[in-house]
Design an enzyme around this catalytic site. Structure first.
Site, PDB file in Angstrom:
ATOM      1  N   GLN A   1      24.324  20.570 -35.115  1.00 43.11           N
ATOM      2  CA  GLN A   1      23.976  20.547 -33.776  1.00 43.11           C
ATOM      3  C   GLN A   1      22.357  20.880 -33.946  1.00 43.11           C
ATOM      4  OE1 GLN A   1      25.183  19.308 -31.269  1.00 43.11           O
ATOM      5  NE2 GLN A   1      27.293  19.156 -32.066  1.00 43.11           N
TER       6      GLN A   1
ATOM      7  N   CYS B   1      36.964  20.706 -31.494  1.00 44.96           N
ATOM      8  CA  CYS B   1      37.228  21.437 -33.094  1.00 44.96           C
ATOM      9  C   CYS B   1      36.754  22.642 -32.949  1.00 44.96           C
ATOM     10  CB  CYS B   1      36.482  20.359 -33.627  1.00 44.96           C
ATOM     11  SG  CYS B   1      36.858  18.701 -33.526  1.00 44.96           S
TER      12      CYS B   1
ATOM     13  N   ASP C   1      25.470  25.491 -41.028  1.00 42.71           N
ATOM     14  CA  ASP C   1      25.935  24.085 -40.537  1.00 42.71           C
ATOM     15  C   ASP C   1      25.018  23.571 -39.454  1.00 42.71           C
ATOM     16  OD1 ASP C   1      26.911  22.221 -38.622  1.00 42.71           O
ATOM     17  OD2 ASP C   1      29.007  23.261 -38.472  1.00 42.71           O
TER      18      ASP C   1
ATOM     19  N   HIS D   1      33.093  25.411 -36.061  1.00 44.81           N
ATOM     20  CA  HIS D   1      33.626  24.253 -36.079  1.00 44.81           C
ATOM     21  C   HIS D   1      34.667  24.056 -36.979  1.00 44.81           C
ATOM     22  CE1 HIS D   1      33.935  19.692 -36.577  1.00 44.81           C
ATOM     23  NE2 HIS D   1      33.293  19.816 -35.200  1.00 44.81           N
TER      24      HIS D   1
ATOM     25  N   LYS E   1      24.386  12.294 -35.197  1.00 47.47           N
ATOM     26  CA  LYS E   1      24.181  13.159 -34.213  1.00 47.47           C
ATOM     27  C   LYS E   1      22.382  12.996 -33.919  1.00 47.47           C
ATOM     28  CE  LYS E   1      28.029  16.162 -34.782  1.00 47.47           C
ATOM     29  NZ  LYS E   1      29.094  16.216 -33.642  1.00 47.47           N
TER      30      LYS E   1
HETATM   31  N1  PMP Z   1      29.594  21.181 -36.970  1.00 49.74           N
HETATM   32  C1  PMP Z   1      29.326  21.171 -35.739  1.00 49.74           C
HETATM   33  C2  PMP Z   1      28.787  22.498 -35.262  1.00 49.74           C
HETATM   34  C3  PMP Z   1      29.668  19.751 -34.996  1.00 49.74           C
HETATM   35  O1  PMP Z   1      29.292  19.821 -33.732  1.00 49.74           O
HETATM   36  C4  PMP Z   1      30.351  18.910 -35.721  1.00 49.74           C
HETATM   37  C5  PMP Z   1      30.592  17.563 -35.030  1.00 49.74           C
HETATM   38  N2  PMP Z   1      31.049  17.780 -33.620  1.00 49.74           N
HETATM   39  C6  PMP Z   1      30.683  19.077 -37.061  1.00 49.74           C
HETATM   40  C7  PMP Z   1      30.312  20.343 -37.692  1.00 49.74           C
HETATM   41  C8  PMP Z   1      31.084  18.109 -37.943  1.00 49.74           C
HETATM   42  O2  PMP Z   1      30.192  17.009 -37.955  1.00 49.74           O
HETATM   43  P1  PMP Z   1      30.919  15.495 -38.622  1.00 49.74           P
HETATM   44  O3  PMP Z   1      32.087  15.290 -37.626  1.00 49.74           O
HETATM   45  O4  PMP Z   1      29.688  14.553 -38.353  1.00 49.74           O
HETATM   46  O5  PMP Z   1      31.382  15.827 -39.895  1.00 49.74           O
END
Ligand code: PMP
Length: 417
Positions: A212, A374, A209, A127, A235
Site C-alpha cells: 500500500q 484479508c 510489506d 494482511h 496497485k
Molecule cells: N499486503 C497488503 C497491505 C495489501 O493491501 C495487499 C493487497 N490487498 C497484499 C499484501 C497482497 O497483495 P497481492 O494480492 O497483490 O499479492
C-alpha cells in the site's frame, strides 16, 4: 505519455479511460484503489505494444524478438529498482506480487534460517499474506512446518502500532520482523524507518510489506535500511500478475531457491543441478515479461507526476472524507490525523451490513469495498466482522468524495438508520 508538470486531477483523469465508464447508469466513482488501481492508457498501450512488436520468451534465444523482449524486461527490472532506490537491479526479484514475495521469503529464507522455537514477530494489522506463510512455518514438522513461534505487535485504540510494545518485543530476540508500511484497512502509515532501525539495533531481519505504500512513491529501500521489501504492480498503475521483492544483497547468501525449473539453472545433470546467481535463481520458469515491461511504463507515469503534490491531494481527500463522515456520525477506523493515513477510510454505518452499504453505493455507480479486507485478525481486534472501505488515489476528486458521502445519506435513509 502526457507530461504532468504539476498536479492537475482533471488532466490525470483524462489518461484513464476506465474512469469514463457509466456504472449502473451513473458516472463511475472508483473508490477501491487499495484493492487495485486503474491503469492509464500508456500502460494499456505498453501491454498491447509488447504483444504487437516484441513478444518472445526472455533470456532464452538470440533472435531479434528475444533480444528485444529481454532488453526491455531487464530495463524494467532496473526501473523498478530505481523507483524504490534498491541497491542494484540484481536486488530486484520478479514475483507475481506481494503475496508471492512474502511466500518466497518465508520459504527461501525462513526454511533455511529458522529453527523450531525461533520467533517471527509480526503485527496485529497484517494482511493475510504476511500471516499465513508464517503460520505455515509455525506448524509442526509432520504438518509441513518447522515449529517456529509467532508474536505480534499490538495495535492501539486509534489504529497505530504500539511502539513501546514493538521496542520491547524486538529486544526479546525475534529472528525476523515482518510488518506493513501502510495498513490497507486503517490507512495508518507506520514509522517504517524507525521500526527498521530498532530491528537492526537488535540484529533482527526486516521484511516490509510495501503493497500500500510503494504505489504512493514514498519508499526508499536504502534509506529505510530494511532487508526485504515486497510490493505488487497492480496497485501502482501497473498490470496484475507482476510485482517485486527487493532483497538486501547481504541476505542472498542466506537464501536458497524455492522453485526449480527453466532459466534459474546453470547446469543440469539427471540427478543434480547448479543455479544461476540471484535474482535469476529465484525466477524459475517463463516470467510475465509483458507485465514487467508495462510496469516500467506505469512507474515512468507515476514519476512524471509531482508525487508530493499527489500525496497532498490524497491527504486532502482523506481529510474531507473523515470530516464528512464525522458530521454524519459515521464511525471510522484508524488515526484521526489524515497526514498519518493518506488514501484509505474504513467505516461502519451503524446497523447496516457493509455489504449492503457497498451494494447501495454501487447502485449509484460508487465502487467501495466491503469485507474483512484479508485482515480477519484486525477485524476481530476492531470488534467487527467486516468494514466498508473507500480508498482514494491520484485520479479521485473532491466531488467524488462528496458524492460518496451523499451516497451514505441515501444508505441511511433506505435502512431508516
Ligand atoms: N499486503 C497488503 C497491505 C495489501 O493491501 C495487499 C493487497 N490487498 C497484499 C499484501 C497482497 O497483495 P497481492 O494480492 O497483490 O499479492
Amino acid at each position: 505519455m502526457t507530461a504532468v508538470a504539476s498536479f492537475d486531477v482533471e488532466r490525470i483523469r483524462a489518461d484513464f479511460p476506465i474512469l469514463h465508464t457509466m456504472a449502473r447508469g451513473h458516472p463511475l466513482v472508483y473508490l477501491d484503489s487499495a484493492a487495485t488501481s486503474q491503469k492509464p492508457q500508456v500502460v494499456i498501450d505498453a501491454l498491447v505494444d509488447y504483444y504487437t512488436t516484441s513478444n518472445a520468451n526472455v533470456h532464452r534465444s538470440v533472435h531479434y524478438l528475444a533480444e528485444r523482449a529481454t532488453t526491455a524486461y531487464e530495463e524494467a527490472r532496473a526501473r523498478v529498482g530505481r523507483f524504490v532506490n534498491a541497491p542494484s537491479p540484481e536486488s530486484v526479484v520478479w514475483v507475481r506480487g506481494t503475496t508471492e514475495a512474502i511466500n518466497l521469503i518465508a520459504t527461501s529464507w525462513g526454511r533455511r534460517n529458522l529453527s523450531e522455537g525461533d520467533t517471527v514477530l509480526l503485527t496485529e494489522m497484517e494482511h493475510h499474506s504476511n500471516l499465513v506463510p508464517w503460520q505455515m512455518l509455525a506448524k509442526p514438522r509432520d504438518h509441513g512446518g518447522i515449529g517456529i513461534r509467532l508474536d505480534f505487535v499490538p495495535v492501539t485504540e486509534d489504529g497505530q502500532l504500539d511502539m513501546d510494545a514493538a521496542r520491547e518485543k524486538l529486544a526479546t530476540g525475534p529472528r525476523l520482523f515482518g510488518f506493513m508500511a501502510k495498513s490497507n484497512v486503517l490507512g495508518t502509515e507506520n514509522p517504517v524507518a524507525e521500526l527498521c532501525a530498532l530491528a537492526r539495533a537488535n540484529g533482527v531481519v526486516t521484511l516490509v510489506d510495501g503493497a500500500q505504500s510503494v504505489p504512493h512513491g514514498t519508499v526508499d529501500f536504502q534509506a529505510l535500511g530494511c532487508d526485504f521489501l515486497a510490493f505488487s504492480a497492480h496497485k501502482a498503475l501497473g498490470p496484475m500478475g507482476i510485482g517485486a521483492l527487493i532483497v538486501n544483497p547481504c541476505r542472498y547468501p542466506e537464501m536458497s531457491p524455492y522453485q526449480g525449473g527453466g532459466e534459474m539453472i546453470m547446469r543440469v545433470k539427471l540427478a543434480t543441478s547448479t543455479y544461476k546467481a540471484p535474482p535469476i535463481c529465484f525466477e524459475a520458469g517463463t516470467p510475465s515479461a509483458g507485465d514487467a515491461i508495462a510496469f516500467h511504463t506505469a512507474l515512468d507515469y507515476l514519476e512524471n507526476l509531482d508525487l508530493s503534490a499527489v500525496h497532498a491531494h490524497e491527504t486532502r481527500l482523506t481529510r474531507l472524507a473523515l470530516d464528512l463522515l464525522a458530521e454524519k456520525g459515521i464511525k471510522t477506523f484508524g488515526p484521526d490525523d489524515a497526514a498519518l493515513r493518506a488514501g484509505i477510510v474504513s467505516f461502519d454505518v451503524p446497523g447496516v451490513h457493509p455489504h449492503d452499504v457497498s451494494t447501495l453505493l454501487d447502485g449509484r455507480g460508487i465502487a467501495v469495498r466491503a469485507g474483512h479486507h484479508c485482515c480477519q485478525p484486525l477485524m476481530r481486534k476492531l470488534g467487527v466482522v467486516a468494514t466498508s472501505r473507500a480508498s482514494f488515489y491520484l485520479y479521485n476528486t473532491e466531488d467524488e468524495v462528496r458524492q460518496f458521502a451523499d451516497g451514505l445519506d441515501h444508505v441511511r435513509e433506505y435502512f431508516k438508520r
